[in-house]
Design a protein around this motif. Structure first.
Motif, PDB file in Angstrom:
ATOM      1  N   ARG A 303       0.823  -1.202   0.000  1.00  0.00           N
ATOM      2  CA  ARG A 303       0.000   0.000   0.000  1.00  0.00           C
ATOM      3  C   ARG A 303       0.865   1.263   0.000  1.00  0.00           C
ATOM      4  NH1 ARG A 303      -4.913   2.141  -1.491  1.00  0.00           N
ATOM      5  NH2 ARG A 303      -5.000   4.211  -0.548  1.00  0.00           N
ATOM      6  N   THR A 304       1.912   1.275   0.782  1.00  0.00           N
ATOM      7  CA  THR A 304       2.807   2.436   0.812  1.00  0.00           C
ATOM      8  C   THR A 304       3.433   2.665  -0.558  1.00  0.00           C
ATOM      9  OG1 THR A 304       3.289   2.101   3.160  1.00  0.00           O
ATOM     10  CG2 THR A 304       4.848   3.431   1.894  1.00  0.00           C
ATOM     11  N   THR A 305       3.822   1.586  -1.213  1.00  0.00           N
ATOM     12  CA  THR A 305       4.388   1.702  -2.563  1.00  0.00           C
ATOM     13  C   THR A 305       3.366   2.297  -3.526  1.00  0.00           C
ATOM     14  OG1 THR A 305       5.812  -0.217  -2.150  1.00  0.00           O
ATOM     15  CG2 THR A 305       5.457   0.420  -4.450  1.00  0.00           C
ATOM     16  N   GLU A 306       2.122   1.823  -3.444  1.00  0.00           N
ATOM     17  CA  GLU A 306       1.057   2.378  -4.292  1.00  0.00           C
ATOM     18  C   GLU A 306       0.894   3.870  -4.068  1.00  0.00           C
ATOM     19  OE1 GLU A 306      -2.656  -0.259  -5.480  1.00  0.00           O
ATOM     20  OE2 GLU A 306      -2.352  -0.275  -3.318  1.00  0.00           O
ATOM     21  N   GLU A 307       0.866   4.285  -2.821  1.00  0.00           N
ATOM     22  CA  GLU A 307       0.661   5.694  -2.497  1.00  0.00           C
ATOM     23  C   GLU A 307       1.806   6.551  -3.034  1.00  0.00           C
ATOM     24  OE1 GLU A 307      -1.930   5.104   1.628  1.00  0.00           O
ATOM     25  OE2 GLU A 307       0.254   5.368   1.725  1.00  0.00           O
ATOM     26  N   ILE A 308       3.022   6.050  -2.937  1.00  0.00           N
ATOM     27  CA  ILE A 308       4.163   6.790  -3.474  1.00  0.00           C
ATOM     28  C   ILE A 308       4.071   6.888  -4.996  1.00  0.00           C
ATOM     29  CG2 ILE A 308       6.675   6.736  -3.793  1.00  0.00           C
ATOM     30  CD1 ILE A 308       6.851   5.425  -1.005  1.00  0.00           C
ATOM     31  N   GLN A 309       3.713   5.784  -5.632  1.00  0.00           N
ATOM     32  CA  GLN A 309       3.573   5.792  -7.090  1.00  0.00           C
ATOM     33  C   GLN A 309       2.492   6.777  -7.540  1.00  0.00           C
ATOM     34  OE1 GLN A 309       2.771   1.652  -7.606  1.00  0.00           O
ATOM     35  NE2 GLN A 309       4.940   1.070  -7.811  1.00  0.00           N
ATOM     36  N   GLU A 310       1.401   6.830  -6.812  1.00  0.00           N
ATOM     37  CA  GLU A 310       0.328   7.758  -7.157  1.00  0.00           C
ATOM     38  C   GLU A 310       0.772   9.212  -6.961  1.00  0.00           C
ATOM     39  OE1 GLU A 310      -2.966   7.501  -8.182  1.00  0.00           O
ATOM     40  OE2 GLU A 310      -2.742   5.361  -8.621  1.00  0.00           O
ATOM     41  N   SER A 311       1.396   9.493  -5.844  1.00  0.00           N
ATOM     42  CA  SER A 311       1.771  10.874  -5.531  1.00  0.00           C
ATOM     43  C   SER A 311       2.879  11.399  -6.427  1.00  0.00           C
ATOM     44  CB  SER A 311       2.192  10.986  -4.062  1.00  0.00           C
ATOM     45  OG  SER A 311       3.363  10.218  -3.811  1.00  0.00           O
ATOM     46  N   THR A 312       3.700  10.506  -6.991  1.00  0.00           N
ATOM     47  CA  THR A 312       4.804  10.925  -7.852  1.00  0.00           C
ATOM     48  C   THR A 312       4.529  10.654  -9.331  1.00  0.00           C
ATOM     49  OG1 THR A 312       5.910   8.777  -7.569  1.00  0.00           O
ATOM     50  CG2 THR A 312       6.492  10.548  -6.013  1.00  0.00           C
ATOM     51  N   ASN A 313       3.289  10.246  -9.654  1.00  0.00           N
ATOM     52  CA  ASN A 313       2.921   9.926 -11.038  1.00  0.00           C
ATOM     53  C   ASN A 313       3.852   8.884 -11.652  1.00  0.00           C
ATOM     54  OD1 ASN A 313       0.749  11.765 -11.061  1.00  0.00           O
ATOM     55  ND2 ASN A 313       2.132  13.454 -11.579  1.00  0.00           N
ATOM     56  N   ALA A 387      -6.748  -9.193   2.753  1.00  0.00           N
ATOM     57  CA  ALA A 387      -5.947  -8.077   2.236  1.00  0.00           C
ATOM     58  C   ALA A 387      -6.625  -6.728   2.396  1.00  0.00           C
ATOM     59  CB  ALA A 387      -5.608  -8.325   0.767  1.00  0.00           C
ATOM     60  N   TRP A 388      -7.954  -6.702   2.469  1.00  0.00           N
ATOM     61  CA  TRP A 388      -8.707  -5.447   2.527  1.00  0.00           C
ATOM     62  C   TRP A 388      -9.181  -5.104   3.944  1.00  0.00           C
ATOM     63  CZ3 TRP A 388      -9.868  -9.828  -0.264  1.00  0.00           C
ATOM     64  CH2 TRP A 388     -10.793 -10.696   0.325  1.00  0.00           C
ATOM     65  N   ASP A 389      -8.722  -5.846   4.940  1.00  0.00           N
ATOM     66  CA  ASP A 389      -9.167  -5.615   6.312  1.00  0.00           C
ATOM     67  C   ASP A 389      -8.832  -4.176   6.729  1.00  0.00           C
ATOM     68  OD1 ASP A 389      -9.331  -5.586   9.228  1.00  0.00           O
ATOM     69  OD2 ASP A 389      -9.412  -7.765   9.108  1.00  0.00           O
ATOM     70  N   PRO A 390      -9.827  -3.363   7.099  1.00  0.00           N
ATOM     71  CA  PRO A 390      -9.572  -1.947   7.404  1.00  0.00           C
ATOM     72  C   PRO A 390      -8.782  -1.720   8.691  1.00  0.00           C
ATOM     73  CG  PRO A 390     -11.856  -2.500   7.887  1.00  0.00           C
ATOM     74  CD  PRO A 390     -11.266  -3.699   7.202  1.00  0.00           C
ATOM     75  N   ARG A 391      -8.573  -2.763   9.490  1.00  0.00           N
ATOM     76  CA  ARG A 391      -7.819  -2.589  10.738  1.00  0.00           C
ATOM     77  C   ARG A 391      -6.317  -2.495  10.501  1.00  0.00           C
ATOM     78  NH1 ARG A 391     -10.182  -7.727  13.760  1.00  0.00           N
ATOM     79  NH2 ARG A 391      -9.920  -8.492  11.609  1.00  0.00           N
ATOM     80  N   VAL A 392      -5.877  -2.839   9.299  1.00  0.00           N
ATOM     81  CA  VAL A 392      -4.455  -2.734   8.975  1.00  0.00           C
ATOM     82  C   VAL A 392      -4.306  -1.843   7.741  1.00  0.00           C
ATOM     83  CG1 VAL A 392      -3.951  -5.017   9.911  1.00  0.00           C
ATOM     84  CG2 VAL A 392      -4.457  -4.776   7.464  1.00  0.00           C
ATOM     85  N   LYS A 393      -3.092  -1.425   7.476  1.00  0.00           N
ATOM     86  CA  LYS A 393      -2.819  -0.654   6.264  1.00  0.00           C
ATOM     87  C   LYS A 393      -2.676  -1.637   5.116  1.00  0.00           C
ATOM     88  CE  LYS A 393       0.058   2.940   4.237  1.00  0.00           C
ATOM     89  NZ  LYS A 393       1.143   3.925   4.434  1.00  0.00           N
ATOM     90  N   GLY A 394      -3.775  -1.805   4.394  1.00  0.00           N
ATOM     91  CA  GLY A 394      -3.790  -2.779   3.320  1.00  0.00           C
ATOM     92  C   GLY A 394      -4.488  -2.232   2.095  1.00  0.00           C
ATOM     93  N   GLU A 395      -5.134  -3.109   1.360  1.00  0.00           N
ATOM     94  CA  GLU A 395      -5.816  -2.698   0.140  1.00  0.00           C
ATOM     95  C   GLU A 395      -6.963  -1.738   0.437  1.00  0.00           C
ATOM     96  OE1 GLU A 395      -7.067  -6.211  -1.871  1.00  0.00           O
ATOM     97  OE2 GLU A 395      -5.045  -6.742  -2.530  1.00  0.00           O
ATOM     98  N   PHE A 396      -7.070  -0.706  -0.385  1.00  0.00           N
ATOM     99  CA  PHE A 396      -8.164   0.266  -0.289  1.00  0.00           C
ATOM    100  C   PHE A 396      -8.507   0.620  -1.719  1.00  0.00           C
ATOM    101  CE2 PHE A 396      -9.806   4.641   0.536  1.00  0.00           C
ATOM    102  CZ  PHE A 396     -10.838   4.292   1.391  1.00  0.00           C
ATOM    103  N   PHE A 397      -9.698   0.232  -2.174  1.00  0.00           N
ATOM    104  CA  PHE A 397      -9.947   0.255  -3.611  1.00  0.00           C
ATOM    105  C   PHE A 397     -11.393   0.575  -3.956  1.00  0.00           C
ATOM    106  CE2 PHE A 397      -9.945  -4.260  -2.118  1.00  0.00           C
ATOM    107  CZ  PHE A 397     -11.293  -4.534  -2.251  1.00  0.00           C
ATOM    108  N   HIS A 398     -11.563   0.915  -5.224  1.00  0.00           N
ATOM    109  CA  HIS A 398     -12.876   0.931  -5.861  1.00  0.00           C
ATOM    110  C   HIS A 398     -13.034  -0.394  -6.606  1.00  0.00           C
ATOM    111  CE1 HIS A 398     -13.905   5.113  -5.132  1.00  0.00           C
ATOM    112  NE2 HIS A 398     -12.784   5.533  -5.681  1.00  0.00           N
ATOM    113  N   GLN A 399     -14.278  -0.820  -6.767  1.00  0.00           N
ATOM    114  CA  GLN A 399     -14.546  -2.018  -7.567  1.00  0.00           C
ATOM    115  C   GLN A 399     -15.722  -1.717  -8.483  1.00  0.00           C
ATOM    116  OE1 GLN A 399     -15.514  -5.711  -5.461  1.00  0.00           O
ATOM    117  NE2 GLN A 399     -14.108  -6.774  -6.802  1.00  0.00           N
TER     118      GLN A 399
END
Length: 591
Positions: A303-313, A387-399
């Protein structure tokens, strides 16, 4: 696995097996009072919090009848909740803060298995996994089912959940209902409650098969089963240049066919999946890897990698990650094994020896049709979770999930392929979540079921924790969604999607009027209806949520006569503003 019969042997040595199961979606401050409810992902499409004054947990139909009677007498709004709460939209939310939640958590009993008539009768809170296992013990099988077993029977019927086939009655579980008991509000002379028993001869059964929970509480369901059988599965990778032609015919060639499409890689994975003789040797198991327990640390890193990729295009980084992930899934056959043992390439907590001797994988239907082992393990203090359990920093998505009729599906696929040629990297985001799953669905007699034979397209993609942050290449995926919903008349999956997919959807159902007629009879006061169900059923405005940033989360669209300000989020890839959310003007496409 480019070649369908290549042999592979994999040995993995790791530490121990465990997982934290999901928590209850309902939380109350005091003794089942002053409650909130969410879904399995911890958030609804509009990020609102749903509240209720009370929650009731009936354990028998008699208790359920009393609960509905008392609430009806008090003219109290009600909604049905399940143990898993896996629907993405606000199906479970009662109006305001004074409503009543009726949970089917303890209505979870198998009532009868009749080997002679090949039927099973269950309470509505029984899980799909429970039904599959109990039926198999009696030598019987539910022929088609969703791939995720963390659903209750009442919940999957209410949303029209399905597997993949064009054979027989089709892949939707609701088309195998032969009897249903439903508890609805009644008049004073009825004791404020009415219990109806509907069989296949009852004129209202097609209204109750898929009902969004607005007709009352399903108490019991009887489903038609078949003799337990074996299946043979082979995954075949091909180029997608002829996918439009192949997709329209592939579902008629194989009983359990589906296709996983990787648009950017221009690849399609065809699932060649058929019923075979039970005398055929094989003890295969399908334990789908994304549905297995995943270490919280691994989830946080991804998830952290995804966020970095999004913020840096960083679109290149997204594409590399997507390629690595999909390649790993292909190498491990998505979780198929020949010897009936699970393989978890993502978790270092499991001791496994896996032998994958090659395709086809042969095994009994109950071991191949559905999975979800992240639900079924013991508590491990959140070391591993779904993977999507909101209690941890995991997947957060639209479907986004919609069905396109077979008569026009070739055109839709061609339009998506045109977008791929323009912006291939735009599709890395969905390939990072295993691409586009294409399942076959058949026309149903259910009033809110599928209207024609179709392919159900299902794709998942990154969602920002910040509702005002646009996603990388958001404009392209918005175009795919709009093409499906508006140009090709796609029908939404009732248990998934953002608001935009439901905009005007009820007009696409030819028997919507009949459904609303039955609804008015079963619940004249609308006590089981909510603002959201009224909106998607076309009874009330408000589905279009007009606020700053609304289009970024698929919450609003613009009329053709209005101009969407940029702060609504209607921005195309070249900085152009949508004048109509259904037509994103792109200088280089003319669309």
């Amino acid at each position: 696995f480019r070649h369908p019969y290549r042999s592979v042997c994999i040995t993995i040595l790791v530490l121990r097996v465990s997982c934290t199961p999901p928590e209850d979606p309902i939380k109350c401050l005091s003794n089942n009072s002053d409650c909130t409810i969410t879904n399995a992902y911890g958030i609804f499409p509009d990020r609102s919090i749903c509240r209720a004054a009370n929650v009731a947990y009936p354990t028998t139909e008699r208790e359920l009848i009393a609960i509905v009677s008392n609430a009806t007498k008090a003219k109290k709004k009600m909604r049905v909740a399940t143990r898993f709460s896996h629907s993405i939209p606000k199906l479970v939310c009662p109006d305001g803060q004074n409503g009543l939640l009726i949970s089917t958590k303890y209505l979870n009993h198998i009532l009868k298995i009749d080997a002679e008539t090949m039927t099973i009768t269950v309470e509505s809170g029984v899980s799909l996994n429970q039904l599959i296992n109990e039926a198999a013990k009696a030598g019987l099988a539910l022929p088609y089912a969703p791939y995720w077993w963390g659903l209750t029977i009442g919940g999957l019927l209410g949303t029209g959940a399905h597997g993949s086939t064009l054979w027989g009655k089709g892949s939707a579980v609701h088309d195998y209902v032969v009897e249903m008991r439903i508890v609805s509000p009644g008049e004073a002379k009825d004791g404020y409650v009415k219990v109806r028993v509907l069989d296949e001869r009852h004129e209202d059964l097609d209204a109750t098969r898929v009902s969004l929970g607005v007709l009352g509480v399903i108490s019991q369901v009887t489903l038609k089963l078949q003799t337990l059988f074996k299946r043979s599965i082979t995954y075949l990778e091909k180029n997608d240049w002829d996918l439009g032609d192949q997709a329209a015919s592939f579902g008629n060639q194989h009983e359990f066919a589906d296709i996983t499409w990787y648009p950017r890689r221009r690849k399609a994975i065809y699932r060649i999946d058929d019923r075979i003789s039970s005398n055929t040797s094989g003890n295969g198991l399908y334990d789908y890897i994304p549905f297995r327990p995943t270490p919280f640390l691994e989830l946080a890193i991804i998830r952290t990698t995804e966020e970095i990729q999004e913020s840096t295009n960083d679109s290149n980084g997204k594409c590399i990650a997507a390629t690595l992930y999909t390649t790993a899934l292909l190498i491990t056959a998505f979780g198929l094994t020949n010897n009936g043992m699970p393989f978890n390439f993502s978790s270092y907590f499991v001791l496994i020896v896996v032998i994958l001797t090659g395709y086809p994988v042969i095994g009994y239907h109950n071991r191949l049709q559905s999975s979800g082992t992240c639900l079924d393990s013991f508590e491990d203090a959140l070391l591993t979770t779904c993977a999507w359990d909101p209690r941890v920093k995991g997947e957060f998505f639209h479907q986004t999930t919609f069905s396109i009729g077979l008569s026009v599906v070739k055109g839709f696929i061609a339009d998506v392929q045109k977008l791929v040629k323009l912006e291939p990297q735009a599709f890395c985001g969905i390939e990072a979540y295993n691409g586009i799953l294409m399942r076959y669905v058949k026309a149903s007699s259910a009033y809110l079921g599928k209207q024609e034979d179709a392919i159900d397209f299902d794709f998942t993609y990154y969602r920002s924790k910040d509702p005002m942050a646009p996603r990388l290449y958001e404009d392209v995926l918005e175009e795919v969604e709009q093409l499906a919903v508006f140009k090709y008349g796609g029908l939404p999956h009732w248990g998934k999607n953002r608001n935009i997919a439901f905009y005007g959807a009820i007009k696409k159902y030819q028997n919507a009027g009949e459904f609303l007629r039955v609804k008015n009879i079963y619940d004249t006061l609308g006590l089981f209806s909510s603002e959201w169900t009224d909106q998607v059923l076309g009874l009330k405005d408000g589905l279009n949520i007009d606020k700053e940033g609304c289009a970024l989360e698929g919450l609003c669209i613009c009329s053709q006569d209005s101009h969407c300000a940029p702060n609504k989020g209607y921005l195309c890839g070249h900085g152009k503003v949508y004048r109509d959310a259904r037509v994103c003007t792109r200088a280089n496409t003319g669309k």
